[in-house]
Design a protein around this motif. Structure first.
Motif, PDB file in Angstrom:
ATOM      1  N   PHE A  93      30.801 124.033  50.185  1.00  0.00           N
ATOM      2  CA  PHE A  93      30.268 125.052  51.089  1.00  0.00           C
ATOM      3  C   PHE A  93      29.049 124.521  51.842  1.00  0.00           C
ATOM      4  N   SER A  94      28.153 123.828  51.143  1.00  0.00           N
ATOM      5  CA  SER A  94      26.917 123.350  51.767  1.00  0.00           C
ATOM      6  C   SER A  94      27.195 122.280  52.804  1.00  0.00           C
ATOM      7  N   GLY A  95      28.150 121.382  52.528  1.00  0.00           N
ATOM      8  CA  GLY A  95      28.473 120.348  53.501  1.00  0.00           C
ATOM      9  C   GLY A  95      29.062 120.908  54.779  1.00  0.00           C
ATOM     10  N   ASN A  96      29.800 122.018  54.669  1.00  0.00           N
ATOM     11  CA  ASN A  96      30.419 122.620  55.848  1.00  0.00           C
ATOM     12  C   ASN A  96      29.464 123.531  56.602  1.00  0.00           C
ATOM     13  N   PHE A  97      28.788 124.428  55.881  1.00  0.00           N
ATOM     14  CA  PHE A  97      27.906 125.409  56.519  1.00  0.00           C
ATOM     15  C   PHE A  97      26.469 124.897  56.513  1.00  0.00           C
ATOM     16  N   ASN A 147      21.073 128.998  57.193  1.00  0.00           N
ATOM     17  CA  ASN A 147      21.385 130.107  56.288  1.00  0.00           C
ATOM     18  C   ASN A 147      22.774 130.632  56.626  1.00  0.00           C
ATOM     19  N   SER A 148      23.627 130.733  55.623  1.00  0.00           N
ATOM     20  CA  SER A 148      24.981 131.225  55.856  1.00  0.00           C
ATOM     21  C   SER A 148      25.362 132.229  54.783  1.00  0.00           C
ATOM     22  N   GLU A 197      30.700 137.158  47.166  1.00  0.00           N
ATOM     23  CA  GLU A 197      29.821 136.691  48.242  1.00  0.00           C
ATOM     24  C   GLU A 197      29.171 135.365  47.870  1.00  0.00           C
ATOM     25  N   ASP A 198      29.186 134.453  48.839  1.00  0.00           N
ATOM     26  CA  ASP A 198      28.482 133.175  48.690  1.00  0.00           C
ATOM     27  C   ASP A 198      27.389 133.103  49.753  1.00  0.00           C
ATOM     28  N   LYS A 199      26.144 132.962  49.311  1.00  0.00           N
ATOM     29  CA  LYS A 199      25.001 132.828  50.217  1.00  0.00           C
ATOM     30  C   LYS A 199      24.387 131.443  50.018  1.00  0.00           C
ATOM     31  N   LEU A 239      26.477 132.497  44.221  1.00  0.00           N
ATOM     32  CA  LEU A 239      27.815 133.083  44.215  1.00  0.00           C
ATOM     33  C   LEU A 239      27.793 134.303  43.312  1.00  0.00           C
ATOM     34  N   SER A 240      28.281 135.441  43.822  1.00  0.00           N
ATOM     35  CA  SER A 240      28.212 136.684  43.057  1.00  0.00           C
ATOM     36  C   SER A 240      29.425 137.546  43.328  1.00  0.00           C
TER      37      SER A 240
END
Length: 264
Positions: free
Chosen positions: A41-45, A154-155, A172-174, A206-207
């Protein structure tokens, strides 16, 4: 023109990612698997602006356009299939790009994706960066472009999935990704190939609204990771139009981003 293209352009890139949220399930995620999710997720967003080391002009300059790309997600793909979903081999990113250069080699950048929704899945992102082209004022003797850039992205990515015993849950992933990059490119008038290295930090949460997607029953978890980054890209200036492409390797994931912009 840019505004009219923005929504269909983003939907074209993000439709597979939003469609993935309809079929994927994260179940019984271990701590090491959550780390894999965080990396992909971090590499993409994160900040994908396809900007080289040079400023946009000798004194002033601006650029407005669209960026979009994709990144392979083999770990998420495996976890989704294990939970009975159809899997997802790639994640996609897109946004409206704005950049302004002012005297002393300072350039501000923004990549903005307002909330996009489809079939109970939502995605939004805001990424800001500040770049200092060191050869403009501080190191004029350098015969090439050299720049230092800092950014923060921030995504938020959310979707619904069924959790046994609870029914539908909002998952949800923040993510917040910050980084510092050193970039270099030759001083060429039309084509600017560039390369860069960076140091990145990711904070991911992640929640689920009910139940749990984790093996230990936690309703939410946070993960912090650090990584190095390698950038390779090229920009082509065609009168008032600019085309660009960039390859990024970060958090063990590889992404490719393209750019179509207008500016001077």
């Amino acid at each position: 023109m840019i505004r009219g293209l923005f929504i269909p352009f983003c939907l074209t890139f993000l439709a597979p990612t939003l469609a993935f949220a309809q079929a994927v399930s994260f179940l019984d995620i271990t701590d090491s698997e959550f780390e894999d999710i965080t990396k992909e997720f971090s590499g993409n967003f994160m900040h994908h602006s396809v900007q080289g080391a040079s400023p946009l002009g000798d004194i002033f300059g601006f650029e407005i356009g669209l960026v979009g790309g994709q990144q392979g997600t083999p770990k998420i793909d495996t976890l989704a299939k294990r939970a009975g979903g159809s899997g997802i081999s790639n994640l996609y990113h897109a946004g409206l790009l704005g950049a302004v250069s002012i005297p002393f080699g300072i350039t501000g950048e923004v990549v903005l994706l307002p909330k996009m929704s489809a079939s109970e899945a939502e995605l939004s992102m805001t990424s800001l960066a500040l770049k200092l082209s060191l050869n403009t004022e501080l190191l004029k003797v350098i015969p090439f472009n050299l720049a230092f850039r800092g950014f923060q992205t921030n995504s938020k990515f959310s979707f619904k999935q069924a959790i046994a015993g609870y029914g539908d849950a909002a998952v949800e992933d923040k993510s917040t990704v910050t980084g510092f990059q050193l970039m270099a490119s030759p001083k060429l008038p039309i084509v600017e190939p560039y390369a860069g290295v960076g140091i990145l930090n990711a904070e991911n949460e992640l929640s689920s609204s009910v139940g749990s997607v984790f093996a230990d029953g936690s309703s939410s978890k946070e993960k912090s990771l650090s990584a190095t980054q390698m950038l390779l890209g090229i920009n082509v200036n065609l009168l008032f139009f600019r085309l660009g492409a960039e390859y990024s390797s970060a958090f063990g994931a590889n992404s490719i981003t393209g750019k179509l912009a207008f500016g001077f």
